[in-house]
Motif scaffolding. Structure first.
Motif, PDB file in Angstrom:
ATOM      1  N   ASN A  61      35.680   6.212 -42.776  1.00 38.69           N
ATOM      2  CA  ASN A  61      36.813   6.747 -42.022  1.00 38.69           C
ATOM      3  C   ASN A  61      37.980   5.783 -42.225  1.00 38.69           C
ATOM      4  O   ASN A  61      37.962   4.652 -41.748  1.00 38.69           O
ATOM      5  N   ILE A 110      36.695  10.423 -44.500  1.00 39.46           N
ATOM      6  CA  ILE A 110      37.289  11.293 -43.493  1.00 39.46           C
ATOM      7  C   ILE A 110      38.659  10.722 -43.181  1.00 39.46           C
ATOM      8  O   ILE A 110      38.782   9.600 -42.672  1.00 39.46           O
ATOM      9  N   VAL A 165      34.033  10.479 -35.295  1.00 39.53           N
ATOM     10  CA  VAL A 165      33.322  10.384 -36.566  1.00 39.53           C
ATOM     11  C   VAL A 165      32.005   9.638 -36.369  1.00 39.53           C
ATOM     12  O   VAL A 165      30.950  10.043 -36.862  1.00 39.53           O
ATOM     13  N   THR A 192      33.505  16.074 -40.053  1.00 42.29           N
ATOM     14  CA  THR A 192      32.437  15.117 -40.346  1.00 42.29           C
ATOM     15  C   THR A 192      31.097  15.832 -40.421  1.00 42.29           C
ATOM     16  O   THR A 192      30.313  15.633 -41.363  1.00 42.29           O
TER      17      THR A 192
END
Length: 271
Positions: A105, A26, A198, A91
């Motif tokens: 992330n 992400i 996230v 996410t």
């Protein structure tokens, strides 16, 4: 109330026998994603999230299926969709669609030089929390902070000599005095705009998640943060790009239980 964890203890038989296969990155900004896309020659799939600005890039590296999810740009203003809301949405959608074994992330963060976070330093984050959600009511105050632990990879940290970081997340680039107080309470040396969101979604869906953050600007360095961010973005992303490659090399062929073993346990194991 004890901190919530991004993932539960790795005790499932499946985790012990099956190497990690699918990884989802992400990444909030195109400038943060671009070096990784180029290094691994990932292909764009703009139709993966139909009707939405989010973009998936995908490909293979060794035995890993790599997916980089970028929230894209605001359809009206043409700027990167940054912040906690886009991060949480992509996410959730990515987990539902791709069923990843691991989320990473990756991106930039502001760092406190006084707490050992210098420009270009790459951190493997151990804990994440919010600093912009203030609900001064019993129980709800801890809910607002939302502190969570990342998936522990002590051998990775030792092997790559990554610094340990505590990350605090908020939806504003600048930091006001109330935010500063919460960041201090969170014992954070890093600040970003996505990480805790996230972690929240990954925790709900029980997906192991790690956070690789490179320091792009010094919060307490005396320079205007916006200017410093743009000045250091290229060198910071070069450092992060190299670290991502080393992390993937380390992960390749391993299962989650191997990654969560401590150095002491590894040294003490019998063969």
């Amino acid at each position: 109330m004890s901190p919530l964890h991004v993932t539960s203890s790795v005790d499932q038989k499946d985790d012990c026998e099956r190497p990690i296969s699918t990884i989802v990155f992400i990444i909030a900004m195109d400038a943060e994603a671009l070096p990784i896309l180029k290094r691994f020659n990932l292909a764009e799939d703009s139709a993966f999230f139909p009707g939405l600005p989010w973009i998936r890039y995908h490909g293979f590296y060794k035995d890993l299926q790599l997916n980089v999810i970028w929230p894209g740009k605001d359809l009206a203003l043409g700027v990167n969709n940054i912040g906690t809301i886009p991060a949480a949405l992509v996410t959730y959608a990515s987990i539902q669609a791709l069923k990843p074994d691991l989320i990473i992330n990756a991106g930039t963060a502001g760092g406190y030089v006084s707490k050992g976070a210098n420009i270009e330093d790459v951190f493997l984050v151990s804990s994440v929390a919010f600093h912009h959600r203030r609900i001064p009511l019993p129980g709800r105050d801890l809910y607002a902070i939302g502190r969570r632990q990342s998936f522990s990879m002590p051998l990775l940290s030792t092997e790559l000599q990554l610094k340990d970081g505590a990350l605090s997340t908020g939806d504003s680039f600048d930091i006001c005095p109330p935010d500063e107080a919460f960041i201090t309470a969170n014992n954070a040396n890093l600040v970003d705009m996505e990480g805790a969101a996230v972690a929240y979604v990954a925790g709900l869906l029980n997906v192991p998640t790690i956070f690789l953050k490179v320091v792009s600007n010094a919060i307490d360095g005396g320079e205007p943060s916006v200017e410093e961010f743009h000045q250091n973005l290229a060198v910071a992303m070069s450092a992060l790009d190299q670290t991502v490659a080393e992390v993937l090399d380390f992960i390749s062929g391993k299962c989650l239980s191997e990654l969560s073993i401590s150095e002491t346990s590894s040294l003490g194991s019998t063969r």
